[in-house]
Write a protein that holds these residues in place. Structure first.
Motif, PDB file in Angstrom:
ATOM      1  N   ASP A 123       0.857  -1.180   0.000  1.00  0.00           N
ATOM      2  CA  ASP A 123       0.000   0.000   0.000  1.00  0.00           C
ATOM      3  C   ASP A 123       0.894   1.231   0.000  1.00  0.00           C
ATOM      4  O   ASP A 123       1.851   1.315   0.777  1.00  0.00           O
ATOM      5  N   VAL A 124       0.591   2.177  -0.860  1.00  0.00           N
ATOM      6  CA  VAL A 124       1.434   3.363  -0.992  1.00  0.00           C
ATOM      7  C   VAL A 124       1.334   4.233   0.262  1.00  0.00           C
ATOM      8  O   VAL A 124       0.245   4.610   0.695  1.00  0.00           O
ATOM      9  N   LYS A 125       2.479   4.519   0.835  1.00  0.00           N
ATOM     10  CA  LYS A 125       2.573   5.421   1.985  1.00  0.00           C
ATOM     11  C   LYS A 125       3.346   6.670   1.572  1.00  0.00           C
ATOM     12  O   LYS A 125       4.164   6.622   0.663  1.00  0.00           O
ATOM     13  N   MET A 304      11.648  10.946  -3.428  1.00  0.00           N
ATOM     14  CA  MET A 304      12.529  10.628  -2.305  1.00  0.00           C
ATOM     15  C   MET A 304      11.729  10.107  -1.113  1.00  0.00           C
ATOM     16  O   MET A 304      12.112   9.123  -0.474  1.00  0.00           O
ATOM     17  N   ARG A 305      10.596  10.763  -0.822  1.00  0.00           N
ATOM     18  CA  ARG A 305       9.815  10.335   0.346  1.00  0.00           C
ATOM     19  C   ARG A 305       9.110   9.006   0.078  1.00  0.00           C
ATOM     20  O   ARG A 305       9.080   8.124   0.949  1.00  0.00           O
ATOM     21  N   LEU A 306       8.537   8.875  -1.100  1.00  0.00           N
ATOM     22  CA  LEU A 306       7.841   7.632  -1.418  1.00  0.00           C
ATOM     23  C   LEU A 306       8.795   6.442  -1.433  1.00  0.00           C
ATOM     24  O   LEU A 306       8.445   5.345  -0.993  1.00  0.00           O
ATOM     25  N   MET A 307      10.000   6.654  -1.933  1.00  0.00           N
ATOM     26  CA  MET A 307      10.978   5.570  -1.943  1.00  0.00           C
ATOM     27  C   MET A 307      11.429   5.228  -0.525  1.00  0.00           C
ATOM     28  O   MET A 307      11.743   4.072  -0.227  1.00  0.00           O
ATOM     29  N   GLU A 308      11.471   6.230   0.319  1.00  0.00           N
ATOM     30  CA  GLU A 308      11.880   6.006   1.709  1.00  0.00           C
ATOM     31  C   GLU A 308      10.803   5.253   2.484  1.00  0.00           C
ATOM     32  O   GLU A 308      11.108   4.375   3.305  1.00  0.00           O
ATOM     33  N   ARG A 347      11.765  -0.203  -8.480  1.00  0.00           N
ATOM     34  CA  ARG A 347      10.907   0.076  -7.320  1.00  0.00           C
ATOM     35  C   ARG A 347      10.136   1.375  -7.523  1.00  0.00           C
ATOM     36  O   ARG A 347       8.951   1.465  -7.188  1.00  0.00           O
ATOM     37  N   TRP A 348      10.830   2.404  -8.064  1.00  0.00           N
ATOM     38  CA  TRP A 348      10.128   3.665  -8.299  1.00  0.00           C
ATOM     39  C   TRP A 348       9.037   3.489  -9.352  1.00  0.00           C
ATOM     40  O   TRP A 348       7.935   4.032  -9.221  1.00  0.00           O
ATOM     41  N   THR A 349       9.303   2.702 -10.382  1.00  0.00           N
ATOM     42  CA  THR A 349       8.288   2.442 -11.403  1.00  0.00           C
ATOM     43  C   THR A 349       7.070   1.764 -10.785  1.00  0.00           C
ATOM     44  O   THR A 349       5.921   2.106 -11.096  1.00  0.00           O
ATOM     45  N   LEU A 350       7.296   0.817  -9.889  1.00  0.00           N
ATOM     46  CA  LEU A 350       6.187   0.118  -9.248  1.00  0.00           C
ATOM     47  C   LEU A 350       5.379   1.061  -8.352  1.00  0.00           C
ATOM     48  O   LEU A 350       4.145   1.024  -8.348  1.00  0.00           O
TER      49      LEU A 350
END
Length: 473
Positions: A123-125, A304-308, A347-350
């Motif tokens: 789930d996207v955080k 940056m935040r989404l990847m973190e 991962r960023w693409t997903l």
């Protein structure tokens, strides 16, 4: 009928076992043998009369291999189309799969395992109820002044001048080798390219003046080879010795005299009648450029935040094997070296694709066409252009698979970014254009540093995986 069974190894890996009975592939073997006897003449037999048993004995193994492989692939494709598992790339044969033994005299059942790389579930955080700063740039009036002056120079007239040489002037020289015989009749220098010391020297000169200069130390960045070839016109194979010092006479100086601020100037350059209107237009253009840059920083902050906050594993072993199968340049060593960067991009693409899917982002042909129309208009800088010409360019892009893919990527990215802005809380942060220029310079330096730490060569096949991920949107 072939049987396909899925066995999940863990959350990211599964195995498909395709089992086929001899009854599933033998009809194709029989048909292929018959077609061969009818179509392929063999010595000693009339056309179409070759005994099937002879063909079977000579080519039966090849026919069986082809029939088994086709039956396996058909069964696999039917399963994937029916079940639509969320996987990376395509299934690949298991590394532990034993070799088949094809014996036309004793046909048997076959079974083959295919490895699957499963997409992670998450789930996207990092968006909902999160505040992000967005810079709102106030354009400094001096930047508008500078743009007006630049347009004046661009539209100015080049004239010969007799007074002292100034910055930006072009200088024409008659050059004579000091103490030698080499002469260059038409040596041309730009004040912009001279080093500071020589600029100061020439600013004290005018047409008709004589001086001695070191011909190899005039410009800011140059080499003796460049000076010999492009200043003096001496070919590479000519190894004559040339003195550094030349006696020169200034024969001509030209200067761009800026255009006059009048209605004709404003109409030609801005399509308006007054300086006030031109300034308003420049402010709008510069403001739009700053807005685009501010959005780029916001995208960076999102990423940056989404990847973190959205860390998850990938089926690394599967992806490495899959990449090796996609391109002959992808040796296991090359894939291993570039995999870290590939995985981070994946991962960023997903994450981005998950945001698009959750937000209901969709792209249709009209979205793509309108985006490209606006892109063309932007390139033309507001110039009047026939709509038919723009539509012809749109059609050309739609006919080019690569350009169409890039266009789709641009539009889906833009729409997904808009969706991120809708889900997050955006706080406007006013800054001056000078402050923002400093912020952008720091961001570019940081990005360059990150790129320096990353491998530039990514494994071939990344774009293909991203396309598969995009299909989920």
């Amino acid at each position: 009928m072939p049987n396909v069974v899925r066995t999940d190894i863990d959350a990211l890996n599964a195995v498909l076992t395709v089992k086929i009975l001899k009854e599933d592939y033998l009809p194709k073997v029989k048909k292929d043998v018959k077609n061969f006897t009818q179509r392929t003449p063999m010595k000693g037999f009339r056309p179409g009369k070759t005994p099937p048993k002879l063909v079977q004995s000579m080519y039966g193994t090849e026919f069986m291999m082809e029939a088994v492989n086709k039956t396996l692939q058909d069964a696999l494709n039917d399963y994937l189309q029916a079940e639509k598992p969320e996987i990376f790339g395509q299934p690949i044969g298991s590394a532990e799969q034993p070799d088949f033994k094809f014996d036309p005299k004793n046909p048997s059942d076959f079974s083959m395992d295919f490895d699957l790389g499963l997409m992670p579930t998450f789930d996207v955080k990092g968006l909902d109820n999160i505040t992000y700063d967005r810079y709102v740039v106030q354009v400094d009036p001096t930047k508008i002044d500078a743009e007006l002056e630049n347009r004046r120079k661009q539209g100015g007239e080049t004239k010969e001048v007799e007074d002292a040489i100034q910055a930006n002037d072009m200088i024409y020289l008659h050059a004579q080798e000091h103490g030698g015989s080499f002469v260059k009749e038409d040596l041309t220098l730009s004040m912009n390219w001279l080093n500071e010391e020589m600029q100061d020297v020439f600013k004290t000169q005018k047409v008709g003046d004589h001086l001695t200069v070191n011909i190899f130390q005039l410009e800011k960045e140059t080499t003796p080879q460049y000076v010999r070839k492009y200043f003096l016109g001496i070919e590479d194979e000519d190894d004559r010795t040339i003195n550094e010092n030349f006696d020169v006479k200034i024969t001509k100086v030209t200067r761009v005299v800026p255009a006059t601020f009048d209605e004709e100037f404003f109409q030609k350059n801005f399509g308006v009648a007054t300086e006030e209107e031109a300034r308003t237009q420049i402010n709008s253009t510069l403001g739009g450029n700053y807005t685009a840059q501010a959005d780029a920083l916001l995208i960076r902050d999102f990423q940056m935040r989404l990847m973190e906050e959205n860390k998850f594993d990938l089926p690394d072993a599967f992806l490495k094997r899959w990449l090796v199968t996609q391109n002959e340049k992808n040796t296991p060593e090359a894939v291993e070296q570039g995999y870290e960067v590939f995985a981070e991009n994946m991962r960023w693409t997903l994450v981005r694709s998950k945001v698009a899917k959750e937000s209901g982002v969709q792209v249709n042909d009209e979205d793509l066409k309108e985006y490209y129309r606006n892109k063309v208009r932007g390139y033309l800088g507001g110039m009047a252009i026939d709509d038919a010409f723009i539509e012809s360019l749109v059609e050309r892009v739609f006919d080019d698979e690569k350009q169409f893919g890039e266009l789709y990527e641009d539009v889906i990215t833009e729409k997904t970014f808009d969706a991120m802005k809708q889900r997050a809380t955006i706080a406007d942060k006013p800054v001056s254009s000078d402050e923002f220029d400093s912020i952008m310079a720091a961001a570019r330096a940081e990005a360059a540093l990150r790129r320096g730490d990353m491998k530039e060569e990514l494994p071939a096949g990344e774009s293909e995986i991203e396309e598969i991920v995009a299909e989920e949107v």
